[in-house]
Design a protein around this motif. Structure first.
Motif, PDB file in Angstrom:
ATOM      1  N   TRP A 165       0.827  -1.210   0.000  1.00  0.00           N
ATOM      2  CA  TRP A 165       0.000   0.000   0.000  1.00  0.00           C
ATOM      3  C   TRP A 165       0.862   1.262   0.000  1.00  0.00           C
ATOM      4  O   TRP A 165       0.437   2.321  -0.462  1.00  0.00           O
ATOM      5  N   TYR A 166       2.042   1.134   0.564  1.00  0.00           N
ATOM      6  CA  TYR A 166       2.892   2.323   0.740  1.00  0.00           C
ATOM      7  C   TYR A 166       3.933   2.483  -0.375  1.00  0.00           C
ATOM      8  O   TYR A 166       4.741   3.398  -0.336  1.00  0.00           O
ATOM      9  N   LYS A 167       3.908   1.563  -1.356  1.00  0.00           N
ATOM     10  CA  LYS A 167       4.762   1.760  -2.539  1.00  0.00           C
ATOM     11  C   LYS A 167       4.029   2.746  -3.434  1.00  0.00           C
ATOM     12  O   LYS A 167       3.588   2.424  -4.531  1.00  0.00           O
ATOM     13  N   SER A 168       3.889   3.958  -2.933  1.00  0.00           N
ATOM     14  CA  SER A 168       2.957   4.914  -3.532  1.00  0.00           C
ATOM     15  C   SER A 168       3.601   6.283  -3.675  1.00  0.00           C
ATOM     16  O   SER A 168       4.517   6.633  -2.917  1.00  0.00           O
ATOM     17  N   VAL A 172       2.578   9.224   3.151  1.00  0.00           N
ATOM     18  CA  VAL A 172       2.202   8.184   4.113  1.00  0.00           C
ATOM     19  C   VAL A 172       0.841   8.517   4.734  1.00  0.00           C
ATOM     20  O   VAL A 172      -0.020   7.643   4.883  1.00  0.00           O
ATOM     21  N   THR A 173       0.622   9.782   5.080  1.00  0.00           N
ATOM     22  CA  THR A 173      -0.649  10.132   5.736  1.00  0.00           C
ATOM     23  C   THR A 173      -1.823  10.006   4.771  1.00  0.00           C
ATOM     24  O   THR A 173      -2.907   9.589   5.171  1.00  0.00           O
ATOM     25  N   ALA A 188      -3.148   0.585   7.995  1.00  0.00           N
ATOM     26  CA  ALA A 188      -3.018   2.014   8.341  1.00  0.00           C
ATOM     27  C   ALA A 188      -2.163   2.186   9.595  1.00  0.00           C
ATOM     28  O   ALA A 188      -1.276   3.049   9.643  1.00  0.00           O
ATOM     29  N   TYR A 189      -2.411   1.367  10.594  1.00  0.00           N
ATOM     30  CA  TYR A 189      -1.718   1.523  11.888  1.00  0.00           C
ATOM     31  C   TYR A 189      -0.212   1.292  11.754  1.00  0.00           C
ATOM     32  O   TYR A 189       0.588   2.047  12.298  1.00  0.00           O
ATOM     33  N   TRP A 190       0.153   0.199  11.017  1.00  0.00           N
ATOM     34  CA  TRP A 190       1.576  -0.165  11.019  1.00  0.00           C
ATOM     35  C   TRP A 190       2.406   0.709  10.097  1.00  0.00           C
ATOM     36  O   TRP A 190       3.608   0.890  10.334  1.00  0.00           O
ATOM     37  N   GLY A 191       1.792   1.270   9.073  1.00  0.00           N
ATOM     38  CA  GLY A 191       2.511   2.279   8.283  1.00  0.00           C
ATOM     39  C   GLY A 191       2.726   3.533   9.114  1.00  0.00           C
ATOM     40  O   GLY A 191       3.820   4.108   9.153  1.00  0.00           O
ATOM     41  N   SER A 192       1.688   3.937   9.847  1.00  0.00           N
ATOM     42  CA  SER A 192       1.763   5.144  10.671  1.00  0.00           C
ATOM     43  C   SER A 192       2.739   4.964  11.840  1.00  0.00           C
ATOM     44  O   SER A 192       3.373   5.931  12.277  1.00  0.00           O
ATOM     45  N   ALA A 257       5.208   8.135  -0.116  1.00  0.00           N
ATOM     46  CA  ALA A 257       5.368   7.092   0.908  1.00  0.00           C
ATOM     47  C   ALA A 257       6.498   6.135   0.550  1.00  0.00           C
ATOM     48  O   ALA A 257       7.231   5.677   1.435  1.00  0.00           O
ATOM     49  N   ARG A 258       6.654   5.844  -0.761  1.00  0.00           N
ATOM     50  CA  ARG A 258       7.675   4.871  -1.173  1.00  0.00           C
ATOM     51  C   ARG A 258       9.084   5.342  -0.801  1.00  0.00           C
ATOM     52  O   ARG A 258      10.009   4.542  -0.685  1.00  0.00           O
ATOM     53  N   ASN A 259       9.263   6.687  -0.641  1.00  0.00           N
ATOM     54  CA  ASN A 259      10.582   7.212  -0.275  1.00  0.00           C
ATOM     55  C   ASN A 259      10.757   7.358   1.240  1.00  0.00           C
ATOM     56  O   ASN A 259      11.824   7.751   1.700  1.00  0.00           O
ATOM     57  N   VAL A 260       9.688   7.120   1.994  1.00  0.00           N
ATOM     58  CA  VAL A 260       9.746   7.346   3.455  1.00  0.00           C
ATOM     59  C   VAL A 260       9.807   6.023   4.213  1.00  0.00           C
ATOM     60  O   VAL A 260      10.645   5.838   5.095  1.00  0.00           O
ATOM     61  N   LEU A 261       8.933   5.100   3.864  1.00  0.00           N
ATOM     62  CA  LEU A 261       8.885   3.820   4.579  1.00  0.00           C
ATOM     63  C   LEU A 261       9.788   2.786   3.900  1.00  0.00           C
ATOM     64  O   LEU A 261      10.037   2.877   2.688  1.00  0.00           O
TER      65      LEU A 261
END
Ligand SMILES: [Zn+2]
Length: 266
Positions: A165-168, A172-173, A188-192, A257-261
């Motif tokens: 979901w976060y390869k986006s 992230v938010t 949602a919880y574990w990405g956050s 998000a892909r560059n943060v997580l």
């Protein structure tokens, strides 16, 4: 010392163990809906949870209410939430057929107690509140000796199934908020939660302190004064003498998000 009051039980936990300034208090509500044996088990569990949480955050500067509600389920605590208007309350739906050890090993109480370390931040910032409580539940369980592996390993394992979901290119938010509206809560919880994984890493690197210590200090200066996410971020920056919380917030709200997580590792 344990005192009984009219409409619940008021527990004054021993403060000497923790060097606290004030007695740590909480009220249990709804215990009378259970048998005496079940009440004993449930109050032991609540006592354990509050004590272990206080080992991490110290005392909360308010008295909380812990509400017990019977609910048959295939797990000890199938549902729980916090009520934040006025009295800071946790509502726990419990299946009292489970053993004390099952209750102690369940993450829910530590998660809900963690929520109370921060003020209510509004639905718009639910990602922040849930990421915080998800991160902290394992810090508390780790300190209590309940985890077989490190919290860091838990965070990686929990994020793992949701990385796609976060390869986006969305932030992230943005991704987490969309997942929340779709009811994909663990994703949602574990990405956050990664906001706090990164905050903890940077605090150790820059200042040699842990996020849990900072949040314990936050209880004394700011917990009862702050009402907004902006105020919380500013307080945490001031307390840590950094700007890392506002910087991380920018990253989580503006960068893809892909560059943060850590989602590009396969
Ligand atoms: Zn939560």
């Amino acid at each position: 010392m344990r005192l009984s009051l009219c409409c619940g039980f008021l527990f004054l936990l021993p403060t000497l163990l923790f060097g606290a300034d004030l007695p740590r208090t909480y009220l249990v509500k709804g215990a009378e809906r259970f048998s005496p044996e079940q009440q004993q088990k449930l109050t032991q569990w609540l006592d354990f949870g509050v004590t272990q949480t206080a080992r991490v955050f110290g005392d909360y500067p308010f008295t909380m209410e812990l509400h017990l509600n019977p609910r048959q389920s295939r797990q000890p605590v199938p549902w729980a939430n916090t009520w934040r208007a006025g009295v800071q309350s946790i509502h726990l739906y419990v299946d009292s057929r489970f053993s004390l050890q099952h209750f102690i090993n369940d993450w829910t109480l530590y998660h809900e107690l963690s929520h109370l370390a921060l003020p209510y931040l509004g639905d718009r910032h639910a990602w922040f509140a849930e990421g915080f409580a998800s991160f902290m539940q394992y810090q508390i369980m780790h300190r209590a000796g309940l985890l077989q592996q490190s919290p860091a390993q838990w965070y990686m394992d929990k994020l793992g199934p949701h990385r796609r979901w976060y390869k986006s290119d969305y932030s992230v938010t943005e991704v987490a908020n969309r997942l929340l509206t779709q009811g994909k809560y663990p994703a949602a919880y574990w990405g956050s939660a990664w906001f706090f994984v990164m905050a903890d890493e940077q605090l150790v690197k820059q200042k040699g302190i842990r996020l849990t210590t900072l949040i314990a200090n936050y209880q004394h200066c700011c917990r009862l004064q702050d009402n907004t996410l902006k105020q919380v971020l500013t307080s945490l920056d001031t307390l840590s003498d950094t700007d890392l919380f506002t910087q991380l917030y920018q990253k989580f709200t503006q960068n893809p998000a892909r560059n943060v997580l850590p989602v590009s590792i396969d």
